[in-house]
Design an enzyme around this catalytic site. Structure first.
Site, PDB file in Angstrom:
ATOM      1  CB  VAL A 174      70.567  40.797  41.198  1.00 34.00           C
ATOM      2  CG1 VAL A 174      70.863  41.055  39.816  1.00 34.00           C
ATOM      3  CG2 VAL A 174      70.768  41.739  42.353  1.00 34.00           C
ATOM      4  CG  ASN A 185      46.894  31.634  52.156  1.00 30.41           C
ATOM      5  OD1 ASN A 185      47.302  30.922  52.916  1.00 30.41           O
ATOM      6  ND2 ASN A 185      47.299  32.788  51.933  1.00 30.41           N
ATOM      7  N   GLY A 224      66.588  30.570  43.281  1.00 31.16           N
ATOM      8  CA  GLY A 224      67.977  30.264  42.657  1.00 31.16           C
ATOM      9  C   GLY A 224      68.272  28.716  42.442  1.00 31.16           C
TER      10      GLY A 224
END
Length: 624
Positions: free
Chosen positions: A299, A496, A547
């Site tokens: 969220v 990559n 976060g």
């Protein structure tokens, strides 16, 4: 011997004379004696040390440009204690080798919180092989290929890296073909398979009336596409390309984001740069959470575009603090009934939180509404309003929800929905919570019909974002078009074999197709903050870093704050007029039946309200 020595001596003398002649010719053409005389006259009254400094600066301008003399690859640990690649570059500057910079690149592997031991061991072995092969490439062939090259020639460097990688791909293909031919020659020829017997005719169900239509059988789901192959060692290409760009920026005494911006805007340098909008993970209620809810892997909070990066970060930190307080507070005991049971039929689940690898809390929830109501209540306590001060995005991680045995998405434990029912569920969710302005990976990439359906239903109300459902950057560039599920935003990552030139090319392609670019971090990050400079220099709309916890992620948020301060001080911070949430897609607008209702919702989204931020900021942004 004497004649030989005499001949060698004469040859050496002639070489010295030729060098002197070349030097004199160079000085004559560049008028060095006169300019040197002017310099000495200008420094006549200076102290000897200052004179030497002026002379050193003068002759340094005549020196050969810095060139790459050494590239070193090393194995380091990322933020999760897992191996990843670090690249260091040294350059020859005025005939002396000097260490310039180092970068770290993250691996492409997804992190599984509760992976079975066999899978964890297999991924650990694959990751170790990937990193060790990349280190070998860097320390052997790549450092030889790039020796003596000016690091400012980014396009030349990336071209060399691409050619080297193409050669490795061809070698790998030839090796696999050889192995397959050896296996085929060793295997005995099997007899042709016996065709299965025809299915029995459908039996008439008991009690079924003649002429009654049978229940429609659901279409089988498309099987999962094979995982896009990643050549072992490919991360060396992306890491070296980034290291060379950072080396060039360091030698030019400019930040990396300006170097990337100059690559993006070759013809004319943009006068201003705009910071990407934050996408900060607040909660995780996905498959790895202990609760029954599987849908919401993340969220995500998105501050109002009118706020500065620092203001938006402070607001999200306050929300995160309140989430922590709620989780740490034990639930009050339930009042018992006469029979000794709780008053409610079903006990309220204990909210238990632990930190995710994405830097947000994993919370034990059972329904879709619970995490949304939690954030809504916290915003109300802080004087914030969802849809005005703060918007939300949901990372659905559709590829993790599919139960292939039953052919349906498991939204919550025991609750299965087919792809068409998922579309209805998303439409109902957005109508109920209009503050959700983005859905990331609502389906697997194989369910193309459902991507079309949700895009047509919600494309004018929220961003439909392809993350894992998209192909790699190299595949997209190979096709020359955004061959992704129907969406209006795309998450790009530096992993990559993706070079700096590839990032510039893919963002130009995204801009030309009127899509929204989201620059995202990988699941296992290192403390290298270079990707923030990449996002700013490329001019993407959003940046998704996880976060506001874990050092490897906080380091990137701190870098974003530093860049904001630098742009403000230099007066090159662009306005956020383009960074507003609007109904940007004409095709989706035409498909929307209630345009008047949509415009009314838009006015509500930007209606100023009292908050713990200055009201003027919100009002000015609303006017914009």
């Amino acid at each position: 011997m004497g004649e030989a020595d005499g001949g060698r001596s004469c040859g050496t003398t002639r070489e010295l004379q030729n060098l002197k002649q070349q030097a004199m010719e160079y000085y004559r053409q560049n008028d060095v004696p006169r300019r040197l005389e002017e310099l000495l006259n200008a420094t006549f009254y200076l102290q000897p040390a200052d004179v030497y400094g002026h002379l050193a600066n003068y002759f340094s301008k005549l020196a050969k440009p810095p060139t790459i003399c050494r590239i070193v690859g090393k194995t380091i640990l990322d933020g999760l204690g897992l191996p990843t690649l670090q690249v260091e570059i040294s350059c020859t500057i005025q005939n002396f080798p000097k260490d310039i910079c180092s970068v770290a690149i993250s691996t492409h592997f997804e992190v599984h919180e509760d992976a079975p031991p066999e899978q964890a061991e297999a991924e650990e072995a694959e990751r170790g092989s990937e990193v060790s092969t990349a280190v070998q490439w860097v320390n052997e062939t790549i450092t030889e290929e790039l020796w003596g090259i000016d690091p400012s020639n980014q396009e030349d460097v990336d071209h060399i890296l691409r050619m080297f990688f193409a050669k490795k791909v061809q070698e790998d293909l030839e090796r696999k073909e050889l192995e397959k031919s050896l296996e085929d020659s060793a295997m005995p020829i099997a007899p042709p398979p016996i065709p299965p017997p025809p299915p029995p005719p459908p039996t008439k169900k008991k009690g079924q009336k003649p002429g009654r239509k049978e229940t429609l059988i659901e279409k089988p789901i498309p099987p999962a596409e094979p995982v896009e192959p990643v050549l072992c060692g490919s991360m060396a290409i992306g890491a070296v390309s980034l290291a060379v760009a950072k080396t060039s920026a360091t030698l030019d005494s400019c930040p990396l984001y300006l170097k990337i911006a100059s690559l993006k805007h070759i013809q004319e340098q943009s006068a201003t740069l705009t910071l990407p909008l934050l996408m900060v993970s607040l909660l995780s209620c996905g498959k790895s959470s202990p609760g029954k809810l599987n849908l919401m892997k993340e969220v995500i909070g998105i501050p109002h575009p009118g706020l500065t990066t620092r203001q938006g970060m402070e607001m999200l930190l306050e929300i995160q603090k309140h989430i922590n307080k709620i989780i740490e507070t034990p639930l009050p005991p339930k009042a018992e009934t006469k029979k000794g049971h709780n008053g409610s039929k079903r006990g309220q689940p204990q909210i238990i939180g632990k930190m995710s690898h994405l830097g947000c809390l994993i919370i034990n929830y059972d329904t879709i509404e619970q995490p949304l109501l939690l954030i809504q209540g916290i915003c109300a306590n802080l004087g914030l309003e969802l849809g005005t001060n703060l918007h939300l995005a949901i990372n659905c991680a559709g590829h993790e929800l599919m139960d292939y045995g039953k052919g349906k998405y498991e939204v919550t434990v025991g609750t299965l929905r087919n792809a068409a029912e998922m579309v209805d569920m998303y439409v109902e969710l957005i109508n109920k919570y209009p503050s959700i302005i983005a859905l990331i990976d609502p389906f697997r990439k194989e369910d193309t019909e459902q991507w079309d359906s949700i895009y047509n239903a919600l494309g004018s109300k929220c961003y439909i974002v392809a993350g894992t459902a998209s192909q790699s950057i190299c595949k997209l560039l190979e096709h020359g078009k955004l061959s992704i599920p129907k969406s209006n935003a795309l998450i790009i990552k530096h992993t990559n074999q993706t070079t700096m030139s590839d990032l510039v090319e893919i963002t130009n392609l995204i801009d030309n197709t009127q899509h929204i670019a989201v620059f995202g971090s990988t699941e296992g990050e290192s403390c290298d903050d270079s990707l923030v400079d990449l996002a700013v220099g490329l001019g993407v709309r959003f940046i998704k870093l996880g976060g506001l916890s874990r050092g490897e992620r906080v380091a990137k948020y701190n870098r974003l704050l530093t860049i904001e301060e630098e742009l403000v001080q230099s007066g090159t911070l662009g306005s956020c007029e383009e960074h507003t949430f609007f109904y940007y897609n004409e095709e989706a607008e035409k498909a929307t039946e209630a345009l008047e209702a949509v415009s009314a919702e838009a006015s509500e989204l930007f209606e100023p309200s009292e908050s713990f931020f200055p009201t003027e900021v919100v009002e000015e942004s609303a006017k914009a």
